[in-house]
Design an enzyme around this catalytic site. Sequence first.
Site, PDB file in Angstrom:
ATOM      1  N   SER A   1       0.656  -1.155  -0.015  1.00  0.00           N
ATOM      2  CA  SER A   1       0.054   0.260   0.207  1.00  0.00           C
ATOM      3  C   SER A   1       1.089   1.421   0.318  1.00  0.00           C
ATOM      4  O   SER A   1       2.035   1.289   0.599  1.00  0.00           O
ATOM      5  CB  SER A   1      -1.103  -0.138   1.232  1.00  0.00           C
ATOM      6  OG  SER A   1      -2.035   1.066   1.037  1.00  0.00           O
ATOM      7  N   ASP A   2       0.073   1.952  -0.573  1.00  0.00           N
ATOM      8  CA  ASP A   2       0.623   3.607  -0.549  1.00  0.00           C
ATOM      9  C   ASP A   2      -0.132   4.786  -0.074  1.00  0.00           C
ATOM     10  O   ASP A   2      -1.314   4.342  -0.903  1.00  0.00           O
ATOM     11  CB  ASP A   2       1.802   3.635  -1.855  1.00  0.00           C
ATOM     12  CG  ASP A   2       3.250   5.080  -1.766  1.00  0.00           C
ATOM     13  OD1 ASP A   2       3.519   4.881  -0.728  1.00  0.00           O
ATOM     14  OD2 ASP A   2       2.361   5.897  -2.573  1.00  0.00           O
ATOM     15  N   THR A   3       0.418   5.738   0.460  1.00  0.00           N
ATOM     16  CA  THR A   3      -0.700   6.778   0.029  1.00  0.00           C
ATOM     17  C   THR A   3       0.686   8.665   0.230  1.00  0.00           C
ATOM     18  O   THR A   3       1.426   8.426   0.208  1.00  0.00           O
ATOM     19  CB  THR A   3      -0.611   7.035   1.289  1.00  0.00           C
ATOM     20  OG1 THR A   3      -1.762   5.905   1.853  1.00  0.00           O
ATOM     21  CG2 THR A   3      -2.099   8.457   1.731  1.00  0.00           C
TER      22      THR A   3
ATOM     23  N   GLY B   1      -3.175   3.466  -2.842  1.00  0.00           N
ATOM     24  CA  GLY B   1      -2.956   2.556  -3.263  1.00  0.00           C
ATOM     25  C   GLY B   1      -3.018   1.219  -2.630  1.00  0.00           C
ATOM     26  O   GLY B   1      -2.963   1.343  -1.416  1.00  0.00           O
TER      27      GLY B   1
END
Length: 245
Positions: free
Chosen positions: A80-82, A117
Site C-alpha cells: 500500500s502507498d499513500t 493505493g
Amino acid sequence: MSIVKPKTIILASSSPRRQELISSLDLPYEVIVSDADETTEPGLSPAEIVEQLSHRKAQAVYERCIAETRFETGGVIVGSDTIVVLGDTVLGKPKDAEDAYRMLQSLQGQTHHVYTGVAVIDIQTDERDHAAGRPLDKPETNETPMYLGKTGQYRVTALSASGQPAAIVGHTVSQITFRPMSDEEIRAYINTGEPLDKAGSYGVQGIGSVFIERIEGDFYSVMGLPLNLLYPIVLIFGMSPFQSK
C-alpha cells in the site's frame, strides 16, 4: 486427518498504522518490510503513482518469499502507498521539519485529496505466470475496474495459468479540508514529531486530527490502508474475516 492451515496476509509495510489496521481484520498476518525503490517517473497521475508503488512494494516481498520458499501453505501479499495532493502538487513524506512546515502551511485553510493505493498478489501464483514488472497502465488482462461507490476502484492485473486472479491493484480517493492554522500551531505540531514520517506531514488518527475540518471519503484510506477496498479483494483470494475459525 490433515489440518488445513488458513492463508496468511503478508503486509509489505513497516507502518504501525497499516499494521494496526490489518490486524483488525482478525486474519493471520505477518509483516515483511519492502525495500522497494519508491521513486516514480514524471507524468504519472496520483492514482497511477499510488498503484505503481503499492504494486512495487508487494512485488518486492513476493520475490523474496518465492526465493526463500516461504508461506507454501498459501497467502497474499498486501502492498500500500499513500500520497497527499494539493492542486497539481504531490506531497509525500517531508524531508525534514522545514519541509513539514512548508507542507502544512500550504494545506492550512485548504481542501486537498488523499490517494491510497493497494496491491494484492497471490503468493501461490507461479512466478512465470505473474506479471512481474508489467506497467500497470498495460495490464495483462482486459478486466474492467470494479468500483467502490465514488471512493475507490480495483482491477485484476494478472492471471494465473489456470485463469484465476493472481494480482489485483486499486486505489481510493478522499477529500480533506483543513481549518486555518497559525504559524505557532504549525510549529508546535511539528515539534510533537508526528508529521515527520507521514505523507502530507500530518496524521489523521493522531493529534493532527484537531486541524481537520471535514473528511469526504474513507477515514481508513487517509490513515493508510483502505479496508473497505481490501475486503472485496481478499474475498476473491478465498479469505474472509467472517469465515469460521
